[in-house]
Design an enzyme around this catalytic site. Structure first.
Site, PDB file in Angstrom:
ATOM      1  N   GLU A 139       0.840  -1.207   0.000  1.00  0.00           N
ATOM      2  CA  GLU A 139       0.000   0.000   0.000  1.00  0.00           C
ATOM      3  C   GLU A 139       0.871   1.252   0.000  1.00  0.00           C
ATOM      4  O   GLU A 139       0.572   2.233  -0.682  1.00  0.00           O
ATOM      5  CB  GLU A 139      -0.936  -0.017   1.217  1.00  0.00           C
ATOM      6  CG  GLU A 139      -1.994  -1.111   1.079  1.00  0.00           C
ATOM      7  CD  GLU A 139      -2.854  -1.245   2.327  1.00  0.00           C
ATOM      8  OE1 GLU A 139      -2.288  -1.499   3.407  1.00  0.00           O
ATOM      9  OE2 GLU A 139      -4.076  -1.109   2.223  1.00  0.00           O
ATOM     10  N   GLU A 183      -3.437  -9.515   3.949  1.00  0.00           N
ATOM     11  CA  GLU A 183      -4.190  -9.201   5.172  1.00  0.00           C
ATOM     12  C   GLU A 183      -5.260 -10.230   5.492  1.00  0.00           C
ATOM     13  O   GLU A 183      -5.558 -10.507   6.651  1.00  0.00           O
ATOM     14  CB  GLU A 183      -4.834  -7.815   5.055  1.00  0.00           C
ATOM     15  CG  GLU A 183      -3.880  -6.648   5.221  1.00  0.00           C
ATOM     16  CD  GLU A 183      -3.151  -6.272   3.949  1.00  0.00           C
ATOM     17  OE1 GLU A 183      -3.152  -7.064   2.979  1.00  0.00           O
ATOM     18  OE2 GLU A 183      -2.562  -5.175   3.916  1.00  0.00           O
TER      19      GLU A 183
HETATM   20  N1  CAA Z   1       4.774  -7.202  11.930  1.00  0.00           N
HETATM   21  C1  CAA Z   1       5.519  -7.526  12.992  1.00  0.00           C
HETATM   22  N2  CAA Z   1       6.431  -8.512  12.998  1.00  0.00           N
HETATM   23  C2  CAA Z   1       6.581  -9.210  11.861  1.00  0.00           C
HETATM   24  C3  CAA Z   1       5.840  -8.934  10.704  1.00  0.00           C
HETATM   25  C4  CAA Z   1       4.894  -7.871  10.759  1.00  0.00           C
HETATM   26  N3  CAA Z   1       4.169  -7.519   9.704  1.00  0.00           N
HETATM   27  N4  CAA Z   1       6.205  -9.795   9.742  1.00  0.00           N
HETATM   28  C5  CAA Z   1       7.155 -10.576  10.263  1.00  0.00           C
HETATM   29  N5  CAA Z   1       7.376 -10.226  11.538  1.00  0.00           N
HETATM   30  C6  CAA Z   1       8.367 -10.816  12.465  1.00  0.00           C
HETATM   31  C7  CAA Z   1       8.048 -12.274  12.760  1.00  0.00           C
HETATM   32  O1  CAA Z   1       7.153 -12.394  13.845  1.00  0.00           O
HETATM   33  C8  CAA Z   1       9.421 -12.821  13.075  1.00  0.00           C
HETATM   34  O2  CAA Z   1       9.736 -12.441  14.383  1.00  0.00           O
HETATM   35  P1  CAA Z   1      10.588 -13.416  15.316  1.00  0.00           P
HETATM   36  O3  CAA Z   1      11.889 -13.616  14.624  1.00  0.00           O
HETATM   37  O4  CAA Z   1      10.664 -12.692  16.611  1.00  0.00           O
HETATM   38  O5  CAA Z   1       9.772 -14.689  15.401  1.00  0.00           O
HETATM   39  C9  CAA Z   1      10.345 -12.024  12.158  1.00  0.00           C
HETATM   40  O6  CAA Z   1       9.602 -10.849  11.778  1.00  0.00           O
HETATM   41  C10 CAA Z   1      10.745 -12.752  10.905  1.00  0.00           C
HETATM   42  O7  CAA Z   1       9.571 -13.236  10.264  1.00  0.00           O
HETATM   43  P2  CAA Z   1       9.509 -14.684   9.597  1.00  0.00           P
HETATM   44  O8  CAA Z   1      10.072 -15.691  10.521  1.00  0.00           O
HETATM   45  O9  CAA Z   1       8.122 -14.853   9.110  1.00  0.00           O
HETATM   46  O10 CAA Z   1      10.540 -14.488   8.383  1.00  0.00           O
HETATM   47  P3  CAA Z   1      10.486 -15.043   6.908  1.00  0.00           P
HETATM   48  O11 CAA Z   1      11.691 -14.526   6.247  1.00  0.00           O
HETATM   49  O12 CAA Z   1      10.181 -16.490   6.909  1.00  0.00           O
HETATM   50  O13 CAA Z   1       9.203 -14.330   6.220  1.00  0.00           O
HETATM   51  C11 CAA Z   1       7.784 -12.504   5.621  1.00  0.00           C
HETATM   52  C12 CAA Z   1       9.204 -12.943   6.009  1.00  0.00           C
HETATM   53  C13 CAA Z   1       7.402 -13.085   4.252  1.00  0.00           C
HETATM   54  C14 CAA Z   1       7.769 -11.000   5.535  1.00  0.00           C
HETATM   55  C15 CAA Z   1       6.777 -13.013   6.680  1.00  0.00           C
HETATM   56  O14 CAA Z   1       7.237 -12.633   7.956  1.00  0.00           O
HETATM   57  C16 CAA Z   1       5.372 -12.476   6.537  1.00  0.00           C
HETATM   58  O15 CAA Z   1       4.611 -12.982   5.739  1.00  0.00           O
HETATM   59  N6  CAA Z   1       5.032 -11.452   7.340  1.00  0.00           N
HETATM   60  C17 CAA Z   1       3.686 -10.942   7.426  1.00  0.00           C
HETATM   61  C18 CAA Z   1       3.345 -10.116   6.227  1.00  0.00           C
HETATM   62  C19 CAA Z   1       1.957  -9.588   6.358  1.00  0.00           C
HETATM   63  O16 CAA Z   1       1.016 -10.296   6.640  1.00  0.00           O
HETATM   64  N7  CAA Z   1       1.818  -8.271   6.140  1.00  0.00           N
HETATM   65  C20 CAA Z   1       0.565  -7.644   6.233  1.00  0.00           C
HETATM   66  C21 CAA Z   1       0.412  -7.093   7.591  1.00  0.00           C
HETATM   67  S1  CAA Z   1      -1.195  -6.464   7.860  1.00  0.00           S
HETATM   68  C22 CAA Z   1      -1.223  -4.970   7.161  1.00  0.00           C
HETATM   69  O17 CAA Z   1      -0.285  -4.534   6.550  1.00  0.00           O
HETATM   70  C23 CAA Z   1      -2.531  -4.255   7.426  1.00  0.00           C
HETATM   71  C24 CAA Z   1      -2.696  -2.957   6.756  1.00  0.00           C
HETATM   72  O18 CAA Z   1      -3.178  -2.875   5.657  1.00  0.00           O
HETATM   73  C25 CAA Z   1      -2.417  -1.713   7.459  1.00  0.00           C
END
Ligand code: CAA
Length: 701
Positions: free
Chosen positions: A105, A125
């Site tokens: 976004e 999301e």
């Molecule tokens: N917020 C906070 N912490 C997050 C995060 C997020 N969006 N995404 C990842 N993390 C943290 C994880 O909890 C993890 O923490 P720990 O090491 O303490 O366990 C660390 O970052 C690493 O994450 P992964 O182990 O998942 O690492 P990866 O390399 O396997 O994957 C990734 C990376 C693809 C970015 C994956 O973390 C992921 O899919 N993250 C979520 C993405 C997501 O859903 N984003 C949308 C959020 S909602 C939103 O954005 C709403 C809006 O419109 C305003």
């Protein structure tokens, strides 16, 4: 606070750089920093164009999910995005890694986007029970089209940079991995061309193909995939608003629907699972830096359905695997099933012929222990019989190379006893796959008393390599998943004896969200298998009513789907009620003097779920699972519990532990102590007004 985003300039190009490890999530300092740096850019008369770029392993991977339960702190992301778009000098997003959720976004608030080819872009999301609430539902349809945007948002699956480029979400693909250089060259090109800001809000939505029935039909097509989930329908409503309302009004609508999602129990459950899955990877006494054993070759003992499925996981990950069967006929059958499975995948278009050939080349077969001595990991997957397993592990002890990990795919049996059949119990561990093993994402890793820490660490890491979600558990009959599944089936069976129709129990469970009801699952697993497991269970309850209908059906040779008759009758895979079950239940209930009672839908769910929750509490008390959230991961990945329930322990927290204990006590009054004594942990939590989540925090789990 200022360090999360920095502003710099090289000649006429400004760089706005985000550095917020590990994934550059949009926490408050990032939102604030973006706003400050943008204003600096707007006021910097020497800067003509800006590049938004991220340090570390990825572009912004989304909103900071840890902030979601806290009060809102401004600036809020939609404001930052709108302000960025309004800037009258061009801003480019330069993307590597993943631009997800709020990350994409933010990139769509920029006027142009460039990306390296390995990047992925998406709005996931929905997987958190949310919708893209920072104008994503309004912008993506304008960029890539309504149907395509709906698919991206409703599935939550990211697009590769190349697909995003084809669809128009990325304007320039950068060759190689030097994003900064590529983005700079792209910025120079735009400057040379005198390109003006392009604001997505001003793009007209392409109405082609959007007949009056479009949304109705889209809803119908999404129904099966999204059954029961709250957020997908909210996303569709947002896109409908994008098509029918002026931009600003539709953004307002998005904001309202986002708030509804955020408040929903579904989102709380799905966010709980997001963190639960990541926590499950962490083992308190096995540090992250534990050296791993190298796994280059794998052997699987047993080429049945389970062994074959296990072998496919490794071949899919590019790891050579040898499968052992007792004779050539069994081996050929096993390899044939693997081939058929792959061919079906190719037919569905989910695998190329080249990938199919590569995988088949990685799988070989043997009928003796030759080839086993080269394996770094051996997984035994023969049927559930302790004597046989001990014999095989005795043999492996002689034949496997020093340091090889010796794993058993047992679903119930004692790993310590199996390990004792070798002179290397430190190398022995449980790897409990779930059928079908090449599809189900759960892997219960069972540590024995003597399992070495590097064997645990390597197993957890390998699970990731073969794309499984691993949960580490300790030894007990049935481990976590099956031990809790037994009371679930037990209650379903008891209700059948009490006169509740099989199909009604399943319908109520299905509507609650389970992929299948308990009776249908029992038929799928095989009633003979369940009966055999019950008979192997040293502590099987002293209760003649226990799984009585299953026992009687097995005596008649009715094993479920595989024989065409069980709790249901089958015409192919279609099930119809089996009248024999109701009749059998009536007869047996009379023999056992079990009264026929009225059972409400609410009671069906309570008895199925709270019996599991009580067992889960015992599992925690005994230290078999490290945290309540680990149990939730087991149920979300291995037993078809819908993610919007968050798993049994989260569900108990959502219902309230006091309510759980009072219902369990009610059933104890009716049925006695054998099954319905509340676990001490449950009573303790109820007395102190705490939840499993509170307890986990206190334990530091
Ligand atoms: N917020 C906070 N912490 C997050 C995060 C997020 N969006 N995404 C990842 N993390 C943290 C994880 O909890 C993890 O923490 P720990 O090491 O303490 O366990 C660390 O970052 C690493 O994450 P992964 O182990 O998942 O690492 P990866 O390399 O396997 O994957 C990734 C990376 C693809 C970015 C994956 O973390 C992921 O899919 N993250 C979520 C993405 C997501 O859903 N984003 C949308 C959020 S909602 C939103 O954005 C709403 C809006 O419109 C305003």
């Amino acid at each position: 606070m200022g360090d999360a985003v920095t502003y710099s300039r090289e000649d006429e190009i400004a760089f706005i750089t985000v550095d917020n490890p590990p994934v550059n999530a949009l926490s408050l300092p990032v939102r604030q920093g973006l706003q400050d740096c943008m204003r600096q850019f707007a006021n910097d008369s020497a800067a003509q164009i800006a590049i938004l770029i991220c340090d570390g392993r990825t572009f912004i991977a989304g909103a900071d999910i840890t902030e979601f339960d806290k009060p809102r702190q401004d600036p809020w992301l939609p404001e930052v995005v709108e302000e960025m778009e309004a800037c009258d000098k061009v801003i480019i997003a330069a993307i590597h890694g993943t631009a997800l959720g709020g990350g994409l976004e933010t990139a769509m608030g920029c006027h142009y986007r460039c990306a390296v080819k390995s990047a992925r872009l998406g709005l996931p999301e929905v997987t958190l029970g949310l919708l893209p609430g920072a104008t994503g539902t309004q912008r993506l349809p304008r960029l890539i089209g309504v149907k395509e945007a709906l698919d991206v948002m409703v599935s939550g699956r990211p697009m590769s940079a190349e697909v995003a480029f084809e669809r128009g979400a990325v304007d320039e693909l950068i060759e190689g991995q030097d994003l900064r250089a590529g983005a700079t060259a792209y910025a120079m090109k735009l400057l040379d061309q005198g390109t003006k800001p392009r604001r997505i809000r001003d793009i007209e939505i392409n109405q082609e193909g959007l007949g009056s029935k479009f949304f109705k039909e889209y809803r119908r097509s999404a129904e099966r995939r999204t059954r029961g989930f709250f957020a997908p329908e909210q996303i569709i409503k947002c896109v409908e608003a994008a098509v029918t309302m002026p931009y600003d009004e539709a953004v307002q609508r998005e904001s309202e629907l986002f708030k509804e999602c955020m408040k929903s129990a579904h989102s709380a459950a799905q966010r709980h699972l997001f963190f639960a899955e990541r926590a499950a990877n962490k083992v308190a006494d096995v540090p992250r830096e534990t050296p791993l054993r190298e796994i280059k070759r794998v052997a699987v003992i047993g080429g049945g359905t389970m062994g074959g499925g296990i072998a496919m996981n490794f071949a899919n990950a590019g790891i050579p695997v040898v499968m052992k069967e007792v004779n050539q006929e069994a081996l050929s059958r096993g390899l044939g099933i693997i081939r058929n499975n792959y061919e079906a995948t190719v037919k569905k278009g989910r695998m190329s012929s080249a990938q199919f050939e590569r995988c088949m080349d990685l799988i070989s077969g043997v009928t003796d222990y030759s080839g086993i001595s080269e394996a770094d990991l051996v997984i035994e997957a023969v049927f559930e019989n302790m004597a046989l397993k001990k014999e095989i592990f005795g043999e492996l002890d002689k034949k496997a190379k020093a340091g090889a990990i010796l794993a058993s795919n047992t679903s119930t049996l004692n790993i310590d006893e199996i390990a004792a059949a070798t002179n290397r119990p430190q190398d022995v561990i449980g790897w409990h796959f779930f059928a079908p093993a090449n599809v189900m994402t759960l892997l219960e890793i069972v540590r024995g008393d003597k399992t070495a820490k590097d064997v645990i660490a390597t197993s957890m890491a390998m699970a990731k390599t073969i794309r499984k979600t691993a949960v580490l558990v300790r030894v007990c009959f049935g481990f976590v998943g099956n031990r809790m599944f037994f009371p679930y089936v037990r209650e379903a069976q008891r209700m059948v004896l009490e006169g509740v129709p099989t199909q009604r129990i399943d319908k109520v469970a299905f509507e609650w969200g389970m992929a299948m009801g308990p009776n249908a699952v029992a038929d799928l697993s095989g009633l003979d298998v369940l009966d055999k497991v019950n008979n192997e269970w040293a502590d099987k309850p002293d209760d003649p009513a226990y799984c009585r209908v299953i026992t009687k059906l097995v005596e008649r040779g009715h094993f479920g789907q595989k024989t065409g008759v069980g709790m249901y009758q089958y015409e192919g895979r279609k099930s119809i009620p089996n009248p024999e079950v109701a009749e059998l239940a009536r007869t047996e209930a009379a023999v056992l003097e079990i009264p026929q009672i009225e059972v409400s839908d609410e009671e069906i769910i309570e008895r199925l779920m709270f019996s599991m929750v009580n067992e889960g509490a015992l599992i925690l008390q005994e230290g078999i699972a490290a945290r309540p959230s680990d149990i939730d991961v087991v149920y979300a990945h291995g037993y078809g519990m819908p993610r919007y329930r968050g798993g049994p322990m989260h569900y108990a927290d959502a219902v309230g532990i006091e309510k759980v204990v009072s219902s369990i006590s009610k059933y104890r009054d009716r049925y006695g102590d054998l099954y319905w004594t509340p676990a001490a942990l449950l009573t303790k939590l109820a007395d102190s007004g705490k939840s499993f989540a509170d307890w986990a925090r206190e334990q530091g789990a």
